[in-house]
Structure formats: C-alpha cells, structure tokens
Write an enzyme that holds these catalytic residues in place. Sequence first.
Site, PDB file in Angstrom:
ATOM      1  N   ASP A 122       0.850  -1.185   0.000  1.00  0.00           N
ATOM      2  CA  ASP A 122       0.000   0.000   0.000  1.00  0.00           C
ATOM      3  C   ASP A 122       0.893   1.245   0.000  1.00  0.00           C
ATOM      4  O   ASP A 122       1.872   1.316   0.738  1.00  0.00           O
ATOM      5  CB  ASP A 122      -0.900  -0.009   1.243  1.00  0.00           C
ATOM      6  N   ASN A 178     -12.625  -3.988   3.415  1.00  0.00           N
ATOM      7  CA  ASN A 178     -13.578  -2.883   3.543  1.00  0.00           C
ATOM      8  C   ASN A 178     -14.657  -3.031   2.474  1.00  0.00           C
ATOM      9  O   ASN A 178     -14.354  -3.345   1.321  1.00  0.00           O
ATOM     10  CB  ASN A 178     -12.864  -1.537   3.362  1.00  0.00           C
ATOM     11  N   GLN A 185     -14.679   1.698   1.939  1.00  0.00           N
ATOM     12  CA  GLN A 185     -14.078   1.186   0.708  1.00  0.00           C
ATOM     13  C   GLN A 185     -13.887   2.338  -0.265  1.00  0.00           C
ATOM     14  O   GLN A 185     -14.814   3.093  -0.544  1.00  0.00           O
ATOM     15  CB  GLN A 185     -14.963   0.106   0.075  1.00  0.00           C
ATOM     16  N   VAL A 187     -11.635   1.895  -3.282  1.00  0.00           N
ATOM     17  CA  VAL A 187     -11.429   1.327  -4.616  1.00  0.00           C
ATOM     18  C   VAL A 187     -12.389   0.154  -4.763  1.00  0.00           C
ATOM     19  O   VAL A 187     -12.336  -0.796  -3.968  1.00  0.00           O
ATOM     20  CB  VAL A 187      -9.976   0.853  -4.811  1.00  0.00           C
ATOM     21  N   HIS A 191     -10.455  -6.108  -2.204  1.00  0.00           N
ATOM     22  CA  HIS A 191      -9.062  -6.325  -1.846  1.00  0.00           C
ATOM     23  C   HIS A 191      -8.939  -6.608  -0.354  1.00  0.00           C
ATOM     24  O   HIS A 191      -9.736  -6.123   0.456  1.00  0.00           O
ATOM     25  CB  HIS A 191      -8.193  -5.121  -2.229  1.00  0.00           C
ATOM     26  N   HIS A 193      -6.648  -6.197   2.948  1.00  0.00           N
ATOM     27  CA  HIS A 193      -5.517  -5.504   3.575  1.00  0.00           C
ATOM     28  C   HIS A 193      -4.820  -6.490   4.515  1.00  0.00           C
ATOM     29  O   HIS A 193      -5.462  -7.074   5.396  1.00  0.00           O
ATOM     30  CB  HIS A 193      -6.002  -4.310   4.404  1.00  0.00           C
TER      31      HIS A 193
END
Length: 205
Positions: A122, A178, A185, A187, A191, A193
């Site tokens: 990230d 998220n 969220q 994007v 995904h 994290h």
Amino acid sequence: MRASVRGGILAFVLVSGLALSVMIFGRARKGLSLIRGAMAPSRAFSSTSRSLIPMQNVNTYFSKASYTGRRDFSRNLSGKSGGGVDLAENIKTNPTIFGKILRKEIPADVVYEDDRCLAFRDINPAAPTHILIIPKKLIPKLSEAEEEDEAVLGHLLLTAQKIAKSEGLDEGFRTVINTDKHGCQTVFHLHVHLIGGKQLGWPPG
C-alpha cells in the site's frame, strides 16, 4: 387285386402321416421362434455388471451414464476464472486503479503474484507492513461476490497467510476487507488488507 388295393391304401396312409408330422413339426418350430423373438427384446446383457438389465431400462441406464460424463467433462474443461469469466478480457476492461496495476499501466511494489491474485504494498501504509491482495477477476465488493467466487476468496486468505509468513509477521497480523461506504471502501475492486509489524489497537475505527 385286393392285395394291390390294400398296399395302395397303406402307402397313402404312411405318406399322409409323414406329411402331417412334417407340418406339425414345422409349425412347432415356427411357434418356438416366435416365442423366442418376443422374449429376446425384453432383456439385454450388461458386460460391466455381468447381469441382465430389462430392455426398457437400458436407454435410461446409458443415457444417465452419458449425461453424467458430459456434465463432469465440461465442468473439468473449464479453464476460465470465476465460473466461466474470461480473465484476460475481465482485466482489460477493469476501470479501477487496480485494473491499471494488473495491466502494468502504472507501477506497484509487487510482493506476490499467481494466476488468481496479485499482492503489492500500500502506498499509504497504516503499519510497517501493509499489503493489498487483490483477485485478478474484478469483484467490485464483498457484498457482490457470488458462489462461484468461493474458491478465489479462500485463495486470497491463504495467500495472506503465505505473505505474512514471508514478511516475518510471527507475532500476528490483521486481515481487513472494507465494503462500501460505511466500510470505508475507496477502490471498488475487492481487496484484502494485510496489516502487521506492530501492536494494533482494538476495536478498529
């Protein structure tokens, strides 16, 4: 004269009896053939089970076997991701920033990649180790995942475990997904994290 008449009558009787016997025998054979012919279609031999299968069940037996084979064969031939999704086309049309990373249009610090997912650091880390793990198939958010995505979702978590080990996160780590507005969220390409490298607080946010 009487002897010749008597002999003629005897010969007639013998010939008639022989003809009658032949006729009766012929009819008996024909009748037996008809009986056998009627019985023959009613049963068939199975070389696999070495047993007799009633003919009325043979078509059902073989059609079921064939159908099962076709069904399993077509399922096993599926080389596409996510239950038939064309992965290359899916990546090509992905409008998110992660789609650009998958297409190598923008750089990323990639730490892991396989045929189903990509992991990179990230750019705004929340901890010493902060890695994003994304499926190559576009799933906008967890709430929109389908049953066909079960395998790839499980793969993301196993990949997180693998990366955590390679990153030396032996004292623990956190995995976060998220989802939507209240889940923060940003994007809309699902995904995971992977966060660790320090003592994290609880409860989050």
